[in-house]
Motif scaffolding. Structure first.
Motif, short mmCIF file in Angstrom:
data_model
loop_
_atom_site.label_atom_id
_atom_site.label_comp_id
_atom_site.label_asym_id
_atom_site.label_seq_id
_atom_site.Cartn_x
_atom_site.Cartn_y
_atom_site.Cartn_z
N UNK A 124 0.80 -1.36 -0.05
CA UNK A 124 0.00 -0.10 0.01
C UNK A 124 0.76 1.31 0.12
N UNK A 125 0.49 2.07 -0.90
CA UNK A 125 1.58 3.41 -0.96
C UNK A 125 0.73 4.50 -0.56
N UNK A 126 1.54 5.61 -0.45
CA UNK A 126 1.20 7.11 -0.20
C UNK A 126 0.57 7.07 1.15
N UNK A 127 1.07 6.15 2.11
CA UNK A 127 0.97 6.11 3.54
C UNK A 127 -0.53 5.85 3.82
N UNK A 128 -1.40 5.26 2.79
CA UNK A 128 -2.69 4.90 3.17
C UNK A 128 -3.23 3.60 3.94
N UNK A 129 -3.75 3.82 4.91
CA UNK A 129 -3.71 2.69 5.91
C UNK A 129 -4.98 1.96 5.72
N UNK A 130 -4.82 0.44 5.82
CA UNK A 130 -6.18 -0.04 5.43
C UNK A 130 -6.85 -0.15 7.08
N UNK A 131 -8.40 -0.45 6.58
CA UNK A 131 -9.07 -0.38 7.97
C UNK A 131 -8.95 -1.66 8.65
N UNK A 132 -9.57 -1.90 9.81
CA UNK A 132 -9.25 -3.00 10.55
C UNK A 132 -9.68 -4.22 10.03
N UNK A 133 -10.86 -4.19 9.26
CA UNK A 133 -11.08 -5.61 8.67
C UNK A 133 -10.23 -6.05 7.72
N UNK A 134 -9.61 -5.15 6.83
CA UNK A 134 -8.62 -5.13 5.69
C UNK A 134 -7.43 -5.86 6.29
N UNK A 135 -7.30 -5.27 7.51
CA UNK A 135 -5.77 -5.80 7.95
C UNK A 135 -6.03 -7.07 8.87
N UNK A 136 -7.12 -7.20 9.25
CA UNK A 136 -7.54 -8.68 9.66
C UNK A 136 -7.45 -9.69 8.71
N UNK A 137 -8.05 -9.50 7.70
CA UNK A 137 -7.97 -10.63 6.52
C UNK A 137 -6.86 -10.56 5.91
N UNK A 138 -6.05 -9.60 5.85
CA UNK A 138 -4.65 -9.92 5.41
C UNK A 138 -3.76 -10.98 6.35
N UNK A 139 -4.02 -10.79 7.57
CA UNK A 139 -3.49 -11.74 8.57
C UNK A 139 -3.89 -13.14 8.28
N UNK A 140 -5.27 -13.20 8.44
CA UNK A 140 -6.00 -14.49 8.49
C UNK A 140 -5.63 -15.29 6.88
N UNK A 141 -5.46 -14.37 5.95
CA UNK A 141 -5.28 -15.02 4.59
C UNK A 141 -3.76 -15.20 4.27
N UNK A 142 -2.73 -15.02 5.30
CA UNK A 142 -1.40 -15.11 5.16
C UNK A 142 -0.98 -14.23 4.15
N UNK A 143 -1.49 -12.93 3.82
CA UNK A 143 -0.95 -12.10 2.78
C UNK A 143 0.01 -11.01 3.34
N UNK A 144 1.03 -11.18 2.70
CA UNK A 144 2.14 -10.08 3.04
C UNK A 144 1.59 -8.61 2.66
N UNK A 145 1.41 -7.82 3.71
CA UNK A 145 1.08 -6.44 3.49
C UNK A 145 2.07 -5.40 4.01
N UNK A 146 2.44 -4.55 3.01
CA UNK A 146 3.41 -3.59 3.40
C UNK A 146 2.90 -2.32 3.24
N UNK A 147 3.38 -1.09 4.00
CA UNK A 147 3.02 0.36 3.77
C UNK A 147 4.08 1.01 3.55
N UNK A 148 4.02 1.69 2.43
CA UNK A 148 4.96 2.81 2.12
C UNK A 148 4.40 4.13 2.19
N UNK A 149 5.46 5.08 2.47
CA UNK A 149 4.95 6.53 2.75
C UNK A 149 4.98 7.38 1.37
N UNK A 150 6.00 6.55 0.54
CA UNK A 150 6.22 7.08 -1.07
C UNK A 150 4.95 6.63 -1.75
N UNK A 151 5.00 7.23 -3.06
CA UNK A 151 4.15 7.06 -3.97
C UNK A 151 4.23 5.67 -4.90
N UNK A 152 3.40 5.14 -5.41
CA UNK A 152 3.67 3.86 -6.23
C UNK A 152 4.95 3.72 -6.91
N UNK A 153 5.13 4.90 -7.87
CA UNK A 153 6.18 4.79 -8.71
C UNK A 153 7.50 4.74 -7.91
#
Lengths: 139, 111
Positions: free
Chosen positions: B70-99
């Motif tokens: 996830x880019x531009x420092x946009x944080x996921x909501x609680x449900x999204x974060x919970x789903x990522x953990x349940x499904x073993x998805x690696x979820x990273x957060x960057x403060x920079x833009x996608x490019x």
């Protein structure tokens, strides 16, 4: 007789749960030792179908059967049906509402992706009655 | 390079580790339209987006990407974060833009 039969009811009200059936199928196929490539094709095709059911048909039913040579998926709903299947198959054609687009969907890629990732696909749809999509992925 | 190695080197926050310590990133895909991502992201890609909803996680699982960034420092909501953990998805957060975030990874993948 198939090696495995799975059935899922897709909830039409809850967009956040779309993908649960596809994820569950993916896990079961993994446990059967199906190739990652075939699993990926099934997962993508099914998820697109699931999303379509949530967006357009207020849910429906998914049946998956696994045979030694292929995986068969049948997605049946009693939604509003597809008026022009040929148009719906074109990339970019969409009748999805704005709130769905805001979530990143509704770009008119659903049916084209299902066609792309399945090895065989048939659509049977009647306006006002519903839609059945039949897909096969060969093993 | 694994998602965790990438996160540590470039100061990304690890929101959900999933298989991020063992899985190798083999490509990059940047897009915010999930419909396109489903069809076009490849297995083992790092997927860069600003679309931080629960469907992003489902797409990550089903397209079988190595990680979701996830880019531009946009944080996921609680449900999204919970789903990522349940499904073993690696979820990273960057403060920079996608490019810029993807460019850092691109340089690493060229080594």
């Amino acid at each position: 007789m198939s090696m495995l039969n799975l059935t899922y009811e897709v909830d039409g009200d809850d967009f956040t749960r779309a993908g649960e059936a596809s994820s569950a199928v993916k896990k079961r196929l993994r446990s059967l030792g199906i190739s990652p490539e075939a699993i990926r094709k099934v997962a993508i095709a099914l998820y697109e179908g699931e999303i379509n059911m949530v967006i357009h048909a207020n849910g429906g039913r998914i049946d998956v059967s696994v045979d030694p040579d292929k995986i068969t998926m049948t997605l049946k709903d009693t939604g509003k049906g597809i008026a022009d299947i040929e148009k719906a198959m074109q990339e970019g054609y969409s009748t999805a509402p704005d709130e769905v687009r805001n979530l990143g969907f509704g770009a008119g890629m659903g049916l084209p992706n299902m066609k792309k990732y399945s090895d065989h696909m048939e659509i049977d749809s009647t306006v006002g009655v519903g839609t059945t999509v039949y897909m096969e992925v060969y093993l | 390079m694994t998602p965790v190695e990438f996160a540590n080197k470039y100061d990304l926050e690890i929101l959900s580790v999933g298989e991020g310590e063992t899985r190798e990133i083999r490509g990059i895909y940047c897009c915010d339209l999930l419909s396109l991502v489903m069809g076009r992201a490849k297995e083992d890609d790092a997927f860069f987006t600003v679309m931080a909803n629960v469907n992003t996680i489902a797409v990550g699982v089903l397209a079988d990407v190595a990680c979701v960034v996830l880019c531009e420092g946009i944080r996921p909501d609680e449900l999204t974060l919970q789903r990522a953990k349940e499904q073993d998805v690696t979820l990273l957060l960057s403060q920079k833009d996608s490019f810029r975030t993807a460019l850092d990874l691109w340089k690493e993948l060229q080594r």
